[in-house]
Write a protein that holds these residues in place. Sequence first.
Motif, PDB file in Angstrom:
ATOM      1  N   THR A  80       0.921  -1.174  -0.127  1.00  0.00           N
ATOM      2  CA  THR A  80       0.136   0.008   0.031  1.00  0.00           C
ATOM      3  C   THR A  80       0.966   1.265  -0.052  1.00  0.00           C
ATOM      4  O   THR A  80       0.480   2.448  -0.528  1.00  0.00           O
ATOM      5  N   VAL A  81       2.090   1.269   0.848  1.00  0.00           N
ATOM      6  CA  VAL A  81       2.964   2.452   0.880  1.00  0.00           C
ATOM      7  C   VAL A  81       3.686   2.640  -0.587  1.00  0.00           C
ATOM      8  O   VAL A  81       3.450   3.721  -1.189  1.00  0.00           O
ATOM      9  N   LEU A  82       3.817   1.324  -1.286  1.00  0.00           N
ATOM     10  CA  LEU A  82       4.299   1.431  -2.655  1.00  0.00           C
ATOM     11  C   LEU A  82       3.234   1.880  -3.677  1.00  0.00           C
ATOM     12  O   LEU A  82       3.530   2.523  -4.730  1.00  0.00           O
ATOM     13  N   ASN A  83       2.057   1.536  -3.573  1.00  0.00           N
ATOM     14  CA  ASN A  83       1.105   1.913  -4.363  1.00  0.00           C
ATOM     15  C   ASN A  83       1.021   3.504  -4.175  1.00  0.00           C
ATOM     16  O   ASN A  83       0.764   4.140  -5.126  1.00  0.00           O
ATOM     17  N   ASP A  84       1.221   4.072  -2.925  1.00  0.00           N
ATOM     18  CA  ASP A  84       1.049   5.523  -2.879  1.00  0.00           C
ATOM     19  C   ASP A  84       2.135   6.335  -3.359  1.00  0.00           C
ATOM     20  O   ASP A  84       2.249   7.267  -3.934  1.00  0.00           O
ATOM     21  N   LEU A  85       3.535   5.578  -3.615  1.00  0.00           N
ATOM     22  CA  LEU A  85       4.635   6.362  -3.869  1.00  0.00           C
ATOM     23  C   LEU A  85       4.756   6.281  -5.319  1.00  0.00           C
ATOM     24  O   LEU A  85       5.788   7.164  -6.019  1.00  0.00           O
ATOM     25  N   PHE A  86       4.172   5.268  -6.016  1.00  0.00           N
ATOM     26  CA  PHE A  86       4.433   5.157  -7.501  1.00  0.00           C
ATOM     27  C   PHE A  86       3.274   5.091  -8.343  1.00  0.00           C
ATOM     28  O   PHE A  86       2.578   3.871  -8.362  1.00  0.00           O
ATOM     29  N   PRO A  87       2.682   6.326  -8.592  1.00  0.00           N
ATOM     30  CA  PRO A  87       1.167   6.356  -9.321  1.00  0.00           C
ATOM     31  C   PRO A  87       1.414   5.348 -10.593  1.00  0.00           C
ATOM     32  O   PRO A  87       0.352   4.790 -11.051  1.00  0.00           O
ATOM     33  N   GLU A  88       2.666   5.467 -11.385  1.00  0.00           N
ATOM     34  CA  GLU A  88       2.513   4.541 -12.680  1.00  0.00           C
ATOM     35  C   GLU A  88       2.356   3.080 -12.244  1.00  0.00           C
ATOM     36  O   GLU A  88       2.109   2.348 -13.258  1.00  0.00           O
ATOM     37  N   ASP A  89       2.560   2.576 -11.208  1.00  0.00           N
ATOM     38  CA  ASP A  89       2.507   1.060 -10.939  1.00  0.00           C
ATOM     39  C   ASP A  89       1.355   0.903  -9.859  1.00  0.00           C
ATOM     40  O   ASP A  89       1.241  -0.286  -9.234  1.00  0.00           O
ATOM     41  N   GLU A  90       0.531   2.093  -9.539  1.00  0.00           N
ATOM     42  CA  GLU A  90      -0.600   1.764  -8.458  1.00  0.00           C
ATOM     43  C   GLU A  90      -1.405   0.480  -8.626  1.00  0.00           C
ATOM     44  O   GLU A  90      -1.782   0.001  -7.598  1.00  0.00           O
ATOM     45  N   ASP A  91      -1.952   0.160  -9.803  1.00  0.00           N
ATOM     46  CA  ASP A  91      -2.855  -0.839 -10.034  1.00  0.00           C
ATOM     47  C   ASP A  91      -2.137  -2.163  -9.563  1.00  0.00           C
ATOM     48  O   ASP A  91      -2.763  -2.870  -8.806  1.00  0.00           O
ATOM     49  N   PHE A  92      -0.926  -2.264 -10.088  1.00  0.00           N
ATOM     50  CA  PHE A  92      -0.171  -3.236  -9.792  1.00  0.00           C
ATOM     51  C   PHE A  92       0.083  -3.552  -8.115  1.00  0.00           C
ATOM     52  O   PHE A  92      -0.279  -4.672  -7.427  1.00  0.00           O
ATOM     53  N   TRP A  93       0.531  -2.611  -7.423  1.00  0.00           N
ATOM     54  CA  TRP A  93       0.897  -2.667  -6.183  1.00  0.00           C
ATOM     55  C   TRP A  93      -0.637  -2.908  -5.162  1.00  0.00           C
ATOM     56  O   TRP A  93      -0.674  -3.802  -4.325  1.00  0.00           O
ATOM     57  N   TRP A  94      -1.688  -2.267  -5.593  1.00  0.00           N
ATOM     58  CA  TRP A  94      -2.955  -2.366  -5.077  1.00  0.00           C
ATOM     59  C   TRP A  94      -3.471  -3.780  -5.096  1.00  0.00           C
ATOM     60  O   TRP A  94      -4.094  -4.334  -4.088  1.00  0.00           O
ATOM     61  N   GLN A  95      -3.317  -4.282  -6.197  1.00  0.00           N
ATOM     62  CA  GLN A  95      -3.730  -5.708  -6.423  1.00  0.00           C
ATOM     63  C   GLN A  95      -2.899  -6.693  -5.504  1.00  0.00           C
ATOM     64  O   GLN A  95      -3.605  -7.612  -4.781  1.00  0.00           O
ATOM     65  N   LEU A  96      -1.730  -6.632  -5.180  1.00  0.00           N
ATOM     66  CA  LEU A  96      -0.839  -7.501  -4.477  1.00  0.00           C
ATOM     67  C   LEU A  96      -1.372  -7.294  -3.025  1.00  0.00           C
ATOM     68  O   LEU A  96      -1.539  -8.231  -2.198  1.00  0.00           O
ATOM     69  N   ALA A  97      -1.533  -5.977  -2.660  1.00  0.00           N
ATOM     70  CA  ALA A  97      -1.707  -5.521  -1.326  1.00  0.00           C
ATOM     71  C   ALA A  97      -3.320  -6.279  -1.238  1.00  0.00           C
ATOM     72  O   ALA A  97      -3.430  -7.066   0.194  1.00  0.00           O
ATOM     73  N   MET A  98      -4.091  -6.159  -1.884  1.00  0.00           N
ATOM     74  CA  MET A  98      -5.438  -6.655  -1.498  1.00  0.00           C
ATOM     75  C   MET A  98      -5.430  -8.382  -1.533  1.00  0.00           C
ATOM     76  O   MET A  98      -6.149  -9.132  -0.687  1.00  0.00           O
ATOM     77  N   GLU A  99      -4.408  -8.933  -2.459  1.00  0.00           N
ATOM     78  CA  GLU A  99      -4.234 -10.454  -2.088  1.00  0.00           C
ATOM     79  C   GLU A  99      -3.644 -10.733  -0.987  1.00  0.00           C
ATOM     80  O   GLU A  99      -4.094 -11.801  -0.315  1.00  0.00           O
ATOM     81  N   GLU A 100      -2.764 -10.015  -0.536  1.00  0.00           N
ATOM     82  CA  GLU A 100      -2.160 -10.150   0.818  1.00  0.00           C
ATOM     83  C   GLU A 100      -3.090 -10.279   1.972  1.00  0.00           C
ATOM     84  O   GLU A 100      -3.164 -11.029   2.906  1.00  0.00           O
ATOM     85  N   ARG A 101      -4.168  -8.959   1.947  1.00  0.00           N
ATOM     86  CA  ARG A 101      -4.904  -8.914   2.976  1.00  0.00           C
ATOM     87  C   ARG A 101      -6.036 -10.442   2.751  1.00  0.00           C
ATOM     88  O   ARG A 101      -6.539 -10.814   3.768  1.00  0.00           O
ATOM     89  N   GLY A 102      -6.380 -10.855   1.520  1.00  0.00           N
ATOM     90  CA  GLY A 102      -7.015 -11.835   1.415  1.00  0.00           C
ATOM     91  C   GLY A 102      -6.261 -13.066   2.024  1.00  0.00           C
ATOM     92  O   GLY A 102      -6.904 -14.103   2.806  1.00  0.00           O
TER      93      GLY A 102
END
Length: 157
Positions: free
Chosen positions: A24-46
């Motif tokens: 989630t931190v990386l999602n916020d820091l790298f807008p060009e990759d935010e979808d990628f980081w967000w998906q990984l974050a959601m899967e880790e929460r899962g």
Amino acid sequence: MTNMISEHLDESIKLELNLAKLYTVLNDLFPEDEDFWWQLAMEERGHAALLQQEKKQPQPLEFFPENLLAGDLEALIQANSRIAGLIEQYTKTTPSRKEAFSTALELELAAGESHFQNFLDTPSHSPSVEIFKQLNQEDRDHAERIKAYMRENGIDG
């Protein structure tokens, strides 16, 4: 549930949640990759939710998939400590894009995370294992996805 399994579950849950926070931190820091980081974050929460649910179950010990958790509790504790430090570090000083991906790849290849993927890839006829696999069917190997994303986006690993 034995105390040893409970401790492993607690640390494993913490690992999944810490990775979700880091992504989630990386999602916020790298807008060009935010979808990628967000998906990984959601899967880790899962992953964490699956483990939390397992911990709440009043199932007999035999129901608990024996190869679900990494065997080395100390390695899980160290990984959690390292990830917490990275979260703190990256919120203060933005890493390079390459460092962010390389660090994520390294973490995904570490014992706790790769163990979860190995569990998912292991054939089994156990009802409990099949339940976990069905609940987690949309998740794919994070390390392989990070490598592929790095290749596709010209990020040297």
